[in-house]
Design a protein around this motif. Sequence first.
Motif, PDB file in Angstrom:
ATOM      1  N   LEU A  77       0.832  -1.210   0.000  1.00 34.98           N
ATOM      2  CA  LEU A  77       0.000   0.000   0.000  1.00 34.98           C
ATOM      3  C   LEU A  77       0.862   1.253   0.000  1.00 34.98           C
ATOM      4  N   ALA A  78       1.900   1.271   0.830  1.00 29.92           N
ATOM      5  CA  ALA A  78       2.772   2.440   0.889  1.00 29.92           C
ATOM      6  C   ALA A  78       3.471   2.664  -0.441  1.00 29.92           C
ATOM      7  N   HIS A  79       3.919   1.597  -1.085  1.00 33.93           N
ATOM      8  CA  HIS A  79       4.586   1.750  -2.385  1.00 33.93           C
ATOM      9  C   HIS A  79       3.631   2.324  -3.423  1.00 33.93           C
ATOM     10  N   ARG A  80       2.396   1.871  -3.419  1.00 34.88           N
ATOM     11  CA  ARG A  80       1.427   2.398  -4.385  1.00 34.88           C
ATOM     12  C   ARG A  80       1.139   3.878  -4.123  1.00 34.88           C
ATOM     13  N   ALA A  81       1.015   4.244  -2.844  1.00 34.50           N
ATOM     14  CA  ALA A  81       0.768   5.654  -2.521  1.00 34.50           C
ATOM     15  C   ALA A  81       1.970   6.520  -2.900  1.00 34.50           C
ATOM     16  N   PRO A 100      -0.895   0.160 -12.778  1.00 34.29           N
ATOM     17  CA  PRO A 100      -1.156  -1.282 -12.690  1.00 34.29           C
ATOM     18  C   PRO A 100      -0.832  -1.817 -11.304  1.00 34.29           C
ATOM     19  N   ILE A 101      -1.755  -2.599 -10.766  1.00 35.75           N
ATOM     20  CA  ILE A 101      -1.595  -3.095  -9.400  1.00 35.75           C
ATOM     21  C   ILE A 101      -0.581  -4.225  -9.321  1.00 35.75           C
ATOM     22  N   GLN A 103       2.388  -4.219 -10.088  1.00 37.05           N
ATOM     23  CA  GLN A 103       3.696  -3.738  -9.662  1.00 37.05           C
ATOM     24  C   GLN A 103       3.846  -3.714  -8.143  1.00 37.05           C
ATOM     25  N   GLU A 104       2.756  -3.907  -7.423  1.00 35.90           N
ATOM     26  CA  GLU A 104       2.834  -3.942  -5.958  1.00 35.90           C
ATOM     27  C   GLU A 104       3.099  -5.358  -5.436  1.00 35.90           C
ATOM     28  N   VAL A 105       3.022  -6.365  -6.317  1.00 42.35           N
ATOM     29  CA  VAL A 105       3.188  -7.755  -5.863  1.00 42.35           C
ATOM     30  C   VAL A 105       4.561  -7.989  -5.231  1.00 42.35           C
ATOM     31  N   PRO A 106       5.687  -7.567  -5.866  1.00 46.02           N
ATOM     32  CA  PRO A 106       6.974  -7.818  -5.211  1.00 46.02           C
ATOM     33  C   PRO A 106       7.111  -7.132  -3.864  1.00 46.02           C
ATOM     34  N   HIS A 107       6.476  -5.998  -3.691  1.00 52.03           N
ATOM     35  CA  HIS A 107       6.557  -5.293  -2.405  1.00 52.03           C
ATOM     36  C   HIS A 107       5.699  -5.988  -1.345  1.00 52.03           C
ATOM     37  N   LEU A 108       4.605  -6.596  -1.767  1.00 51.93           N
ATOM     38  CA  LEU A 108       3.823  -7.423  -0.848  1.00 51.93           C
ATOM     39  C   LEU A 108       4.656  -8.609  -0.367  1.00 51.93           C
ATOM     40  N   LEU A 109       5.317  -9.278  -1.294  1.00 54.34           N
ATOM     41  CA  LEU A 109       6.159 -10.419  -0.925  1.00 54.34           C
ATOM     42  C   LEU A 109       7.342  -9.983  -0.066  1.00 54.34           C
ATOM     43  N   PHE A 110       7.901  -8.828  -0.376  1.00 52.49           N
ATOM     44  CA  PHE A 110       9.026  -8.322   0.412  1.00 52.49           C
ATOM     45  C   PHE A 110       8.602  -8.014   1.849  1.00 52.49           C
TER      46      PHE A 110
END
Length: 517
Positions: free
Chosen positions: A176-180, A306-307, A309-316
């Motif tokens: 969420l923070a990365h997307r914001a 595009p959402i 792009q948040e997948v790697p940050h979720l995994l991280f």
Amino acid sequence: MSGPIRLVPDEGGAERTMQLRTLPLKRRRPAAPAEPDPTEQLGLSDDPLDELAERLRDICADAVHPYEIAAFLESDGLSDEQAALLYGRPDAFTVAEELFEKVERRYPGPSSEFANPWRADPWRCVVRGLVFALPGLGYLLGANLFATTRMRFGLPSGMLALSIATLVSWGFNQALAHRAYRWLGRLRRREAAVCLAIGAPIGALLASAAAYVVGGPLGALWFAAGQSCYLGAATALLVLGREKFLLLALAPASVGAGVVLAVDVPELVRTVVLLASVALAVGLAVRELLVAARGGERDGVELRLPIRQEVPHLLFGLACGALTLIAGLGETIHQAVHAASHVVHAHPGHTHPAAGAKTTPTGPAMIALTLSLGLAEWLLFRYRAMAVAALRTSHTTGQFTRRTGGILLGCLFIYLTTVAALDAAATVLWPGAPSLGVPQLGAMLLLGGSLWLALLLNAFGFSWSTALICLAAAVAESVGLLTGADPIVLQLIGCGTAALVLTATAGPALGRTTQHR
């Protein structure tokens, strides 16, 4: 002759309105002599190149090769014929070579007007370090909400539910923070606020639901829900740059934890203090989100991010949470696994209490890691600032690679040294805490170094590689822990391997000049 001709304004009258800079200045013809001297008419010195060197001193002093001066002379219109006629040299390249030898080098250093975009306020990083560490005091206030005498999955009842909720919150809020921040990077503060206003409650709801599914005492589930709400609000305030508001929201819990350490406080008072901090954090976050959403005008250009792009940050986020929980609760889980093994294989139907288990100094270590996050953030800015300075002063790519490698190792050394010093101080101040042994200290430093290197690579866009490396280490440590392996050995192997791979990735990747432009 191709190229622009550089002209200069008239300096002596109507006879010389415009003139080539590389040609000698003409003098007004004397009135008396009938046959003027050609040398006097052209204004030539004993060596006409001296006058040209004086006139082009700045250009010649900054040149790194005679060809640079030759290119300038040709762009000014100096042909080989003019070089031979006016300066007695066979061509413009010979003129350039002699000018290069005549004028002393004066390479310009970094401009004083250069504004480094990576300057960070150290006091702001100190505040962020505090807001990362102070929430840990809430566990002192809520310790009585967990039934330590009852066991569930081999752990004190409620601990597993809280751990799962923490993992979900860390992973979701990281994405969420990365997307914001992506919205903020496009100067869309209103869209960033809307993203946080929608995403933070969803993350809190998912984390609370995960804790409820795992199960535990009602008080522990309520604590997990409150923690999830706080983490969502904290994410919004940190992304919007309101760290001081978050520090204000943590004041009741900080003061309450200090009182709990001194005197016995009723459970009702502890609960009220915890609720006050959560309510303050949520209220301040809602206020800031409303101000940001109403303050910015809607941009006429429709933009979608595009959402995926948040997948790697979720995994991280999940990987970092798992590695940190293993560092904090690894020994407790290890004892629970061994207790369950004894129950199954030795004395079915009989449960072994965890009272006689050995204690490990994980409390001071976790405090040291959380307090060091402010310094870690400042060092990330410092690395980027020093890398930009190295890019401006390096003359070859090899020199730049060596400089950035030294900067990387220097920042990493400062961070790890500070973590060790903070752990030593926390151990002294923590009542009854055992000293940290060499293996435990090594495991903690490897974890801190891995996380800092991963954050640095994330800042340069290597999100998938860092996520997969950290996730592999977290999965390996989790599997080993559940099979009964020693947690310290697992951390030394898992975090050590991750640190080596991240260092091997960061050195060549960040040594390229294109990464710092």
